[in-house]
Scaffold this motif. Structure first.
Motif, PDB file in Angstrom:
ATOM      1  N   THR A 216       0.822  -1.212   0.000  1.00 45.10           N
ATOM      2  CA  THR A 216       0.000   0.000   0.000  1.00 45.10           C
ATOM      3  C   THR A 216       0.856   1.263   0.000  1.00 45.10           C
ATOM      4  O   THR A 216       0.405   2.328  -0.410  1.00 45.10           O
ATOM      5  N   HIS A 217       2.088   1.146   0.524  1.00 45.97           N
ATOM      6  CA  HIS A 217       2.986   2.290   0.620  1.00 45.97           C
ATOM      7  C   HIS A 217       4.397   1.882   0.195  1.00 45.97           C
ATOM      8  O   HIS A 217       4.834   0.762   0.488  1.00 45.97           O
ATOM      9  N   MET A 218       5.080   2.795  -0.476  1.00 47.70           N
ATOM     10  CA  MET A 218       6.513   2.632  -0.741  1.00 47.70           C
ATOM     11  C   MET A 218       7.226   3.830  -0.126  1.00 47.70           C
ATOM     12  O   MET A 218       7.041   4.971  -0.548  1.00 47.70           O
ATOM     13  N   VAL A 219       8.029   3.543   0.895  1.00 49.21           N
ATOM     14  CA  VAL A 219       8.759   4.595   1.610  1.00 49.21           C
ATOM     15  C   VAL A 219      10.106   4.780   0.922  1.00 49.21           C
ATOM     16  O   VAL A 219      10.870   3.819   0.775  1.00 49.21           O
ATOM     17  N   VAL A 220      10.417   6.029   0.528  1.00 48.47           N
ATOM     18  CA  VAL A 220      11.597   6.314  -0.289  1.00 48.47           C
ATOM     19  C   VAL A 220      12.571   7.182   0.497  1.00 48.47           C
ATOM     20  O   VAL A 220      12.159   8.148   1.165  1.00 48.47           O
ATOM     21  N   GLU A 221      13.845   6.822   0.432  1.00 46.36           N
ATOM     22  CA  GLU A 221      14.907   7.657   0.997  1.00 46.36           C
ATOM     23  C   GLU A 221      15.219   8.733  -0.051  1.00 46.36           C
ATOM     24  O   GLU A 221      15.968   8.511  -0.993  1.00 46.36           O
ATOM     25  N   GLU A 222      14.623   9.903   0.144  1.00 46.39           N
ATOM     26  CA  GLU A 222      14.628  10.915  -0.914  1.00 46.39           C
ATOM     27  C   GLU A 222      16.013  11.470  -1.223  1.00 46.39           C
ATOM     28  O   GLU A 222      16.231  12.031  -2.301  1.00 46.39           O
ATOM     29  N   ILE A 487      12.846  12.286  12.171  1.00 50.53           N
ATOM     30  CA  ILE A 487      12.148  13.333  11.420  1.00 50.53           C
ATOM     31  C   ILE A 487      12.995  14.589  11.323  1.00 50.53           C
ATOM     32  O   ILE A 487      13.229  15.137  10.245  1.00 50.53           O
ATOM     33  N   ASN A 488      13.497  15.043  12.454  1.00 46.74           N
ATOM     34  CA  ASN A 488      14.209  16.321  12.489  1.00 46.74           C
ATOM     35  C   ASN A 488      15.612  16.217  11.904  1.00 46.74           C
ATOM     36  O   ASN A 488      16.109  17.168  11.305  1.00 46.74           O
ATOM     37  N   GLN A 489      16.252  15.067  12.088  1.00 51.00           N
ATOM     38  CA  GLN A 489      17.600  14.913  11.562  1.00 51.00           C
ATOM     39  C   GLN A 489      17.629  14.847  10.041  1.00 51.00           C
ATOM     40  O   GLN A 489      18.676  15.053   9.430  1.00 51.00           O
ATOM     41  N   SER A 490      16.481  14.558   9.426  1.00 47.19           N
ATOM     42  CA  SER A 490      16.427  14.513   7.969  1.00 47.19           C
ATOM     43  C   SER A 490      16.124  15.876   7.356  1.00 47.19           C
ATOM     44  O   SER A 490      16.120  16.019   6.136  1.00 47.19           O
ATOM     45  N   LYS A 491      15.904  16.891   8.178  1.00 45.61           N
ATOM     46  CA  LYS A 491      15.580  18.219   7.674  1.00 45.61           C
ATOM     47  C   LYS A 491      16.850  18.931   7.206  1.00 45.61           C
ATOM     48  O   LYS A 491      17.934  18.674   7.720  1.00 45.61           O
ATOM     49  N   PRO A 492      16.721  19.834   6.229  1.00 42.76           N
ATOM     50  CA  PRO A 492      17.909  20.511   5.680  1.00 42.76           C
ATOM     51  C   PRO A 492      18.714  21.259   6.728  1.00 42.76           C
ATOM     52  O   PRO A 492      19.932  21.352   6.626  1.00 42.76           O
ATOM     53  N   GLU A 493      18.039  21.809   7.755  1.00 41.18           N
ATOM     54  CA  GLU A 493      18.759  22.577   8.769  1.00 41.18           C
ATOM     55  C   GLU A 493      19.802  21.736   9.496  1.00 41.18           C
ATOM     56  O   GLU A 493      20.813  22.254   9.968  1.00 41.18           O
ATOM     57  N   ARG A 699      32.685  16.200   5.847  1.00 41.15           N
ATOM     58  CA  ARG A 699      32.121  16.258   7.195  1.00 41.15           C
ATOM     59  C   ARG A 699      33.005  17.089   8.124  1.00 41.15           C
ATOM     60  O   ARG A 699      32.520  17.924   8.897  1.00 41.15           O
ATOM     61  N   HIS A 700      34.310  16.913   8.022  1.00 39.78           N
ATOM     62  CA  HIS A 700      35.207  17.654   8.911  1.00 39.78           C
ATOM     63  C   HIS A 700      35.397  19.089   8.435  1.00 39.78           C
ATOM     64  O   HIS A 700      35.614  19.984   9.261  1.00 39.78           O
ATOM     65  N   VAL A 701      35.297  19.333   7.138  1.00 42.92           N
ATOM     66  CA  VAL A 701      35.305  20.713   6.659  1.00 42.92           C
ATOM     67  C   VAL A 701      34.091  21.447   7.202  1.00 42.92           C
ATOM     68  O   VAL A 701      34.187  22.581   7.689  1.00 42.92           O
ATOM     69  N   ALA A 702      32.932  20.795   7.142  1.00 44.23           N
ATOM     70  CA  ALA A 702      31.699  21.408   7.653  1.00 44.23           C
ATOM     71  C   ALA A 702      31.792  21.659   9.152  1.00 44.23           C
ATOM     72  O   ALA A 702      31.336  22.692   9.659  1.00 44.23           O
ATOM     73  N   ASN A 703      32.384  20.717   9.873  1.00 40.95           N
ATOM     74  CA  ASN A 703      32.560  20.916  11.313  1.00 40.95           C
ATOM     75  C   ASN A 703      33.454  22.116  11.585  1.00 40.95           C
ATOM     76  O   ASN A 703      33.210  22.880  12.528  1.00 40.95           O
ATOM     77  N   THR A 704      34.488  22.290  10.790  1.00 43.95           N
ATOM     78  CA  THR A 704      35.437  23.379  11.015  1.00 43.95           C
ATOM     79  C   THR A 704      34.799  24.734  10.763  1.00 43.95           C
ATOM     80  O   THR A 704      35.017  25.680  11.517  1.00 43.95           O
ATOM     81  N   ILE A 705      34.010  24.841   9.703  1.00 45.73           N
ATOM     82  CA  ILE A 705      33.383  26.126   9.380  1.00 45.73           C
ATOM     83  C   ILE A 705      31.989  26.233   9.986  1.00 45.73           C
ATOM     84  O   ILE A 705      31.252  27.172   9.686  1.00 45.73           O
ATOM     85  N   CYS A 706      31.641  25.250  10.835  1.00 46.99           N
ATOM     86  CA  CYS A 706      30.351  25.266  11.532  1.00 46.99           C
ATOM     87  C   CYS A 706      29.188  25.332  10.549  1.00 46.99           C
ATOM     88  O   CYS A 706      28.305  26.187  10.630  1.00 46.99           O
ATOM     89  N   LYS A 707      29.214  24.443   9.591  1.00 45.00           N
ATOM     90  CA  LYS A 707      28.139  24.353   8.611  1.00 45.00           C
ATOM     91  C   LYS A 707      27.432  23.033   8.811  1.00 45.00           C
ATOM     92  O   LYS A 707      28.074  22.005   9.055  1.00 45.00           O
ATOM     93  N   ALA A 708      26.112  23.044   8.717  1.00 43.02           N
ATOM     94  CA  ALA A 708      25.359  21.833   9.052  1.00 43.02           C
ATOM     95  C   ALA A 708      25.458  20.768   7.969  1.00 43.02           C
ATOM     96  O   ALA A 708      25.772  19.612   8.248  1.00 43.02           O
ATOM     97  N   ASP A 709      25.186  21.151   6.724  1.00 38.84           N
ATOM     98  CA  ASP A 709      25.083  20.159   5.662  1.00 38.84           C
ATOM     99  C   ASP A 709      26.431  19.986   4.985  1.00 38.84           C
ATOM    100  O   ASP A 709      26.867  20.815   4.191  1.00 38.84           O
TER     101      ASP A 709
END
Length: 822
Positions: A216-222, A487-493, A699-709
């Motif tokens: 009835t449902h197909m759940v997709v990792e977008e 739910i929240n960890q999958s958000k762009p923020e 991941r470590h570049v983002a950590n250094t510049i304090c960027k989430a994504d």
């Protein structure tokens, strides 16, 4: 009229009663003197049928006792009332057949409940046979408890001494969110898929493989699925994973229309400058195109503290069309063309305008980077508070509180205090960078808030392990919290980071600030007042970090750093730091002219905040002996550069082609450079997959510049667009060319006035002189001082007799331009 079993109880509460064994004696007529109420224990007996048929007033013993204990009159109900088990409850039904619903309605009425045909705000409970229908959706939106029919039957079984609305009782009979649902999962890792399948069963559903007609449902990792494997039928819901976790968090099936999966748009830069046809490797046009390509690739990742200035409609600014990289070259071009700058002449400086000095100093660049990383850090703290802490603290959560208040306090600790102080630091840094001048003091800002930092940080950092353990424990024990995090960890923020990964940022922030302050100090003149202030600010940060427990340091990581220092000849001493740890090491081959020659074997040491780049030494001379007499192997690598990760603006995942295999590139912008640099490599480490390495790096570049994504830093592009190729890397001609190039550099270095000692130059000069010139005298000495490189290049050296003509031509070229190369 009473049955014998309850006569004594009613006499004890001073109620007059009459006992009878024949209800027909009183139940077939009306008495004008008093009202007759029949008290029956069995609502399934023939007596009940007879009395109900003749419209007699019927109650059960629990109703009489309830009213007597409260000294209340018997309630008047038009229907028979056995107990007050569902008194004040209003129920609505959905998904039932008429016959089954009639039986349940009678039981509800017997227990004092009310039935409403239409769902409204007055309905307290929805009795659902399935999770379909508008009533179910409305109940989910309004937070109305949705229960199975078993709740009514169990309430009737225990109808004598309790109330059916008790939460502890009704929780057992909630309609599971995936009842009547058959799920399939697409695009998830094996571990995530197993986890979701187990939770599907636990919450009332079933699962089958993707493509089964019963689904009835197909759940997709977008984030990972670009195309669906088949065209879904109209009855199949194709939803994002947020629908799955949202249903678990609400403990009810979420509306599919809000979570429909849509095909992801192709990346903005699938192919950067795909139509470029660059055939002349050293032409100015090719360099200009490469520079523009790098600027386009780094668009949106440049460290720029201000949003673009909004200009009035109709105002056309050539600068805004050309300035895609926010580099000083654009300012220079505009300066060369005053007509393009007329509208800027009398414009007032705005908050979004950059400093007016055309040439951005290294000190300003690093200060700007400090502000940008501070701004990103504040945004991450805001995300933690907004997406996680505040929703968990809400009192009116659907399904009740997700966590206890003690658990919330343990997880988030002093994050609000840290957020508050860094918000103020960010505001001060923004004002400083906006109105920049070289005499501005960055150190004063940090010193201003040093006491607040000492107060806010240690309580959180010292108990971070407890906070992390609480998150892990609650996620395992509480399914709704697990779903809330998903739910929240999958958000762009959140940038697809877990709550634990976001909460580790305060642990990493202060060492990162200290590193940037050191960099600012390095570019600050000794006569500037900020030099001393920066030193005090760095010391104040060290004091904050000393308040943090010593057991936070990673001793194993420190040992690995020492190994790197011994292995790399010329490795900077400042690599050794208590907050730094080695993350990964990869072996590569350089594919460009920077940071070393093409074809060099290069080792990349990834640390949590910097990247050490070293090449393989061409000749290892001797081993190293330590003071205690132990002999270490000779350094196999030669230091090239120690680069902070904050200088990486973009990581390019170069697509595999016939001419380029297993390659990647880094778009780098050092503060001392006025344009982007391209470092390109071919990965040769067999046990490291390129995609995993690039994700780790980002991941470590983002950590250094304090960027989430972090994954936003990765750009997949074709190697031709950035002029990178691995073709003929192992060919004989390529190897010979590299050898000639190295030899040319050595010879050129030998004849360089700026790099070569005087006696070496004199020896080279005398070796190419006539016997008359070799006699000592003032003239020969003076000639050595004033001889030009062009004069030396015209002389024949015995050491050059056997060199190929191609090298000889290169030698003349290099010798004529030594002053530019060194």
């Amino acid at each position: 009229m009473l049955k014998p079993l309850i006569k004594e109880e009613l006499l004890d509460i001073n109620i007059s009663c009459i006992k009878t064994d024949d209800v027909k004696e009183f139940g077939d007529g009306e008495n004008t003197e008093f009202e007759t109420v029949f008290v029956l224990e069995d609502f399934d007996s023939s007596d009940y049928s007879y009395l109900y048929k003749h419209d007699n007033r019927i109650v059960g013993p629990p109703v009489v006792l309830h009213c007597a204990l409260r000294e209340e009159p018997l309630p008047f109900f038009s229907r028979p009332l056995y107990s007050t088990t569902m008194l004040h409850l209003s129920l609505c039904f959905t998904g039932f057949r008429n016959k089954e619903e009639v039986k349940l309605v009678n039981l509800v009425h017997h227990m004092g409940g009310a039935i409403r045909k239409d769902f409204s705000a007055k309905v307290t409970h929805l009795i659902a046979y399935s999770t379909h229908g508008e009533k179910y959706k409305l109940a989910v939106c309004m937070g109305t408890p949705i229960l199975t029919p078993t709740w009514i039957h169990k309430a009737w079984e225990h109808r004598d001494d309790f109330h059916a609305g008790d939460e502890a009782f009704r929780t057992e009979f909630k309609v599971p969110p995936f009842q009547d649902c058959v799920l399939s999962f697409l695009g998830f890792s094996d571990d995530d898929k197993v986890n979701m399948e187990e939770r599907t069963l636990k919450h009332g559903g079933r699962y089958l493989e993707v493509g089964d007609e019963k689904c009835t449902h197909m759940v997709v990792e977008e984030n990972s699925v670009k195309e669906l494997p088949f065209v879904p039928s109209k009855r199949l819901y194709v939803v994002k994973q947020e629908w799955f976790w949202g249903s678990i968090q609400m403990d009810a099936r979420a509306g599919e229309s809000m979570y429909c999966y849509e095909k992801m748009d192709s990346p903005v830069m699938k192919k950067a400058v795909s139509l470029l046809s660059l055939n002349t490797p050293n032409s100015n046009r090719k360099r200009r195109r490469l520079r523009d390509t790098l600027a386009q690739l780094t668009k949106g990742t440049e460290i720029s503290p201000f949003p673009p200035r909004k200009r009035p409609s109709g105002e056309v600014s050539m600068g805004s069309l050309l300035d895609i990289s926010n580099t000083p070259e654009t300012c220079k071009d505009l300066a060369d063309n005053p007509s393009q700058c007329i509208h800027h002449k009398h414009s007032r400086p705005s908050k979004s305008s950059t400093p007016t000095n055309l040439k951005q100093s290294a000190r300003w660049q690093v200060s700007k980077e400090l502000y940008q990383t501070e701004s990103n850090y504040v945004d991450i703290l805001h995300t933690v508070l907004k997406l996680f802490k505040l929703p968990l603290e809400k009192e009116d959560q659907v399904g009740g509180p997700i966590l206890a208040q003690e658990e919330i306090k343990t997880i988030f600790g002093s994050i609000p205090e840290i957020y508050d102080v860094h918000t103020r630091i960010k505001a001060d840094l923004e004002e400083l960078v906006m109105d920049w001048s070289e005499d501005k003091s960055v150190g004063d800002i940090i010193l201003k808030y040093s006491k607040d930092l000492v107060k806010a940080y240690p309580p959180f950092v010292n108990f971070f392990e407890m906070s992390k353990d609480t998150i892990v424990r609650c996620e395992k024990q509480k399914p709704r919290f697990h779903a809330f995090l998903k739910i929240n960890q999958s958000k762009p923020e959140c940038g697809r980071q877990t709550l634990v990964e976001l909460l580790i940022r305060p642990v990493q922030r202060l060492p990162s600030v200290a590193l940037l302050l050191n960099d600012i100090k390095k570019h600050t003149a000794d006569d500037r007042p900020d030099k001393i202030t920066l030193e005090k600010a760095i010391e104040s940060l060290k004091e904050v970090m000393t308040h943090i427990n010593e057991d936070k340091r990673k001793t194993e990581g420190q040992k690995q750093i020492f190994d790197v220092v011994y292995e790399v000849d010329g490795c900077p001493a400042n690599l050794l730091s208590s907050h730094r740890s080695l993350v990964h090491r990869v072996e590569t081959i350089a594919l460009g002219d920077q940071p070393c020659d093409r074809g060099e074997n290069v080792t990349l040491f990834l640390f949590n905040d910097c990247l050490e780049i070293a090449r393989k030494r061409h000749k290892v001379i001797s081993s190293f002996r330590s003071p205690v007499g132990q002999t270490r192997p000779a350094a196999q690598l030669k230091h090239i550069t120690l680069m902070p990760l904050s200088q990486i603006r973009r990581v390019l995942d170069l697509q595999d082609t016939d001419d380029c295999q297993n390659s990647f590139a880094l778009v780098v912008r050092p503060p001392t450079e006025q344009e982007n640099l391209l470092f390109s490599f071919q990965l040769t480490t067999e046990d490291t997959e390129k995609s995993a390495w690039l994700k780790m790096l980002c991941r470590h570049v983002a950590n250094t510049i304090c960027k989430a994504d972090a994954e936003d830093l990765i750009q997949c592009t074709e190697p031709d667009s950035v002029q990178v190729s691995t073709k003929d890397m192992d060919s004989t001609l390529s190897k010979a060319s590299r050898v000639i190039k190295k030899t040319s550099k050595k010879v050129t270095r030998a004849f360089s006035f700026t790099k070569t000692p005087k006696r070496v130059l004199q020896r080279a000069f005398l070796a190419n002189s006539t016997p008359e010139d070799k006699s000592p005298g003032p003239s020969s000495v003076n000639m050595c001082h004033v001889g030009s490189s062009s004069t030396l290049s015209a002389m024949h050296s015995p050491s050059m007799v056997n060199l190929p003509s191609m090298f000889e031509r290169k030698y003349h070229t290099f010798s004529r331009s030594t002053t530019h190369l060194f």
